[in-house]
Design a protein around this motif. Structure first.
Motif, short mmCIF file in Angstrom:
data_model
loop_
_atom_site.label_atom_id
_atom_site.label_comp_id
_atom_site.label_asym_id
_atom_site.label_seq_id
_atom_site.Cartn_x
_atom_site.Cartn_y
_atom_site.Cartn_z
N LEU A 242 1.21 27.31 -42.64
CA LEU A 242 2.29 26.41 -42.22
C LEU A 242 2.23 25.16 -43.08
O LEU A 242 1.25 24.42 -43.06
N ILE B 127 6.66 28.77 -43.41
CA ILE B 127 5.69 29.42 -42.52
C ILE B 127 5.55 30.87 -42.94
O ILE B 127 6.54 31.54 -43.26
N CYS C 49 5.41 33.89 -36.15
CA CYS C 49 6.19 33.03 -37.06
C CYS C 49 7.20 32.21 -36.25
O CYS C 49 7.32 30.99 -36.44
N ALA D 240 5.47 29.56 -34.15
CA ALA D 240 4.99 28.42 -34.94
C ALA D 240 6.10 27.39 -35.16
O ALA D 240 5.89 26.19 -34.97
#
Lengths: 81, 163
Positions: B85, B101, B115, B118
């Motif tokens: 990230l 990311i 993903c 995040a």
């Protein structure tokens, strides 16, 4: 005792400084420091319920007691991504 | 060796090094079956305004800790995922990338979910702000009040990630 205050984004613009030093009473909390600043800079008062706070670059609650030399950050609502 | 998995800084973002970083599993390299990636871009419009560019600012040491927290949450929820990230700060022009990311996993479902999780968590808890410069003015964008201990926000991110 003395602490460093860091301000970001619109909070920084409203206060006109990214960093301040302020004297606080022994036993003062993060929340007490915020109220001290809001009294000094009334334009930031509307952030009372929406800020996050950090001490020494870790998120902290407003009831955390400050220590001499602490770096206290007041963070407006975030908008990364 | 190589690039850090988690980073914040002014450099332009590139997904390919992130993909290489998350699939380099040392002795276990070769075990991944999928990499899901996300690239957040600066767009030329926002709620009816013509946007010229954005300026990002971050509280960098706390942002890195927030990224570490997000990576740890992902390790707990999807233990087979490796996450990278990177968030850019400073001025970014239209079409430029603000966040990159990559999530690698033996299974595509975990990669996609991690993903998405995040980026949802970045928007909730990363101490980063964007200032929008648009036709006629500029404004700080303010979204969520960052609270990493808000279990409801974390559950919301997980629900979106697994939808």
């Amino acid at each position: 005792m003395r602490v460093t205050v860091k301000l970001f984004a619109r909070l920084r613009d409203l206060v006109g400084a990214a960093e301040l030093t302020r004297d606080v009473a022994p036993g003062a909390t993060v929340g007490a420091l915020w109220h001290q600043l809001a009294a000094e800079f009334p334009s930031i008062g509307s952030y009372e319920r929406s800020i996050s706070t950090a001490v020494n670059a870790d998120y902290a609650r407003r009831d955390q007691v400050l220590a001499d030399g602490d770096e206290v950050a007041f963070l407006p609502p975030v908008s990364g991504g | 060796m190589g690039i850090p998995l988690l980073a914040i800084g002014p450099e332009p973002l590139d997904l390919l090094p992130l993909i290489a970083a998350v699939t380099d599993r040392g002795d276990a390299s070769g075990s991944d079956g999928a990499v899901a990636t996300f690239l957040g871009l600066v767009r030329n419009h926002n709620i009816g305004r013509v946007v010229h560019h954005l300026e990002y600012e971050g509280y960098e040491p706390l942002a890195l800790k927030a990224f570490e927290r997000i990576a740890e949450e992902i390790r707990q929820r999807w233990p087979d995922v490796c996450l990278a990230l990177h968030h850019r700060i400073g001025r970014i022009e239209i079409g430029g990338a603000s966040v990159a990311i990559a999530a690698a996993s033996p299974h595509r479902g975990h990669a996609f979910s991690a993903c998405r999780y995040a980026i949802e968590r970045v928007k909730q808890i990363a101490p980063i702000w964007k200032r929008e410069f648009f036709e006629g003015g500029d404004v700080w964008i303010e979204g969520a009040t960052a609270d990493p201990d808000d279990d409801q926000a974390r559950a919301d991110a997980e629900r979106i990630a697994c939808a």
